[in-house]
Design an enzyme around this catalytic site. Structure first.
Site, short mmCIF file in Angstrom:
data_model
loop_
_atom_site.label_atom_id
_atom_site.label_comp_id
_atom_site.label_asym_id
_atom_site.label_seq_id
_atom_site.Cartn_x
_atom_site.Cartn_y
_atom_site.Cartn_z
N LYS A 55 0.84 -1.20 0.00
CA LYS A 55 0.00 0.00 0.00
C LYS A 55 0.87 1.25 0.00
CE LYS A 55 -3.91 -1.98 2.54
NZ LYS A 55 -4.46 -2.27 3.87
N GLN A 99 -5.15 -1.90 9.95
CA GLN A 99 -5.06 -3.20 9.29
C GLN A 99 -5.60 -4.31 10.20
OE1 GLN A 99 -3.85 -3.73 6.09
NE2 GLN A 99 -4.50 -5.83 6.36
N ASP A 122 -11.42 2.11 4.32
CA ASP A 122 -11.89 0.73 4.13
C ASP A 122 -13.41 0.63 3.98
OD1 ASP A 122 -10.03 -1.24 3.76
OD2 ASP A 122 -9.71 -1.67 5.87
#
Length: 300
Positions: A55, A99, A122
Site C-alpha cells: 500500500k 489493518q 476501508d
C-alpha cells in the site's frame, strides 16, 4: 469449449493506479491538494506486513502522501483508539485504515466505530455501510469495488438484469459486494454456509462471487457454463512440492476445474487482491476531494 478468459488483476489494477496518479497530479496542480493515505498496523502478522508495505509503495508511486504507523502486538485498545483520534484530526491524512486482524485485546468493531466516516478508507464504518445500502454516496470497501470493476469489464460494461450469486456474507466483502451489484441492476442472491443446496444456487449465477475463505470450495460443477467468476479467497495451503514447510496461495474456487466451465474468471494470486490496493488509493483521493469540497476528477 475453450477455457475461460482470465480477468487479469495486474493489468486492470495498473489502469486504476494510472487514473489515480493522473487525478493526484491534477489535484496538486489545480488545488494544491496532495491526498494522504495512512495505515496503522498493530503487531507483526506477516501477511498484513506485506500488504501494508505494498500500500505504501503504491501510494508513493501515485504521488500521494503515505503514512505508516506500526504499534507493538501488546498495544492496548485505548492506545489504538487514541491513534485513530489523532488521524481523524490530522489535516494531511484524508483516508486511513487500521489493518485487520488486530490482536485479541482490541475490539475490531470499537476501532471501526472510532474512525471518522469521511476518512474511512476501508468503508467499514456503520454510517458508510448504511449509506451504501441506501444508495447514497459512501466510502465503499476497496475489495468489493475491485470485484465490481472486474465483473463489469468481463461483462463488457453492463451488468443489468444478470443474476449474481454472492457466497459469503461478511461485512468486509459479501454484504457490500451484494449492494454494489444491486446498484448495477443485478438480481442478487446472498448465499452462505447455512444455505440449502449451495451448489444448486451457485449454478444459477451469471456472476458468481466467492468470498468464504475456504480453499477450493467452489467446484467446476457448481458453475453455470459461461458465467463470470470472481474469486475473492486468498488461502495459504501447504505446498510440499516446493519444499518442506513451503506454502502457496489458492482461492475459494477450484481454478483448474472452473476455468474449463466459466466464461471469465479471476486467478489467485493475480486477481482481486491486486485490485484492493488500487481501489484503496482511489478511496483516499475521493475522500480528499470531499473533504476539500472539490469535484472528484473525471475517470475515477
Amino acid at each position: 469449449m475453450a477455457d475461460a478468459q482470465i480477468i487479469d488483476g495486474k493489468v486492470i489494477s495498473a489502469a486504476v493506479k494510472a487514473r489515480v496518479a493522473e487525478a493526484v497530479a491534477r489535484l496538486k496542480a489545480d488545488h494544491g491538494l496532495t491526498p494522504g493515505l495512512a495505515v496503522v498496523l498493530v503487531g507483526n502478522d506477516p501477511a498484513s506486513e506485506v500488504y501494508v508495505r505494498s500500500k505504501g509503495i503504491a501510494s508513493r508511486e501515485a504521488g500521494m502522501n503515505s503514512f505508516e504507523f506500526k504499534m507493538p502486538a501488546e498495544t492496548s485498545e485505548a492506545e489504538v483508539l487514541a491513534k485513530v483520534r489523532e488521524l481523524n484530526a490530522d489535516p494531511l491524512v484524508h483516508g486511513f485504515l487500521v489493518q485487520f486482524p488486530v490482536p485479541d485485546q482490541i475490539s475490531q468493531q470499537a476501532v471501526i466505530d472510532a474512525i471518522d466516516p469521511v476518512k474511512d478508507a476501508d468503508g467499514l464504518h456503520p454510517l458508510n455501510a448504511g449509506r451504501l445500502a441506501s444508495g447514497l454516496p459512501a466510502m465503499v470497501p476497496a475489495t468489493p469495488e475491485g470485484c465490481l470493476i472486474m465483473a463489469k469489464l468481463a461483462a463488457g460494461g453492463d451488468l443489468s438484469g444478470r443474476h449474481a450469486v454472492v457466497i459469503g456474507r461478511s461485512n468486509l466483502v459479501g454484504k457490500p459486494v451484494a449492494q454494489l451489484l444491486l446498484r448495477e441492476n443485478c438480481t442478487v442472491t446472498m448465499a452462505h454456509s447455512r444455505s440449502r443446496d449451495l451448489p444448486g444456487l451457485a449454478r444459477q449465477a451469471d456472476i458468481l462471487v466467492a468470498a468464504v475463505g475456504r480453499p477450493n470450495m467452489v467446484r467446476g460443477d457448481w458453475i453455470k457454463p459461461g458465467a463470470i467468476v470472481i474469486d475473492v479467497g486468498i488461502n495459504r495451503v501447504p505446498a510440499p512440492e516446493k519444499g518442506e514447510g513451503k506454502t502457496r496461495l489458492i482461492g475459494d474456487v477450484d481454478f483448474a476445474e472452473a476455468v474449463k466451465v466459466a466464461g471469465a474468471i479471476t486467478p489467485v494470486p493475480g486477481g482481486v487482491g491486486l485490485m484492493t490496493v488500487a481501489c484503496l488509493m482511489r478511496n483516499a483521493v475521493i475522500a480528499a476531494c470531499r473533504q476539500r469540497g472539490v469535484a472528484v476528477p473525471d475517470g475515477l
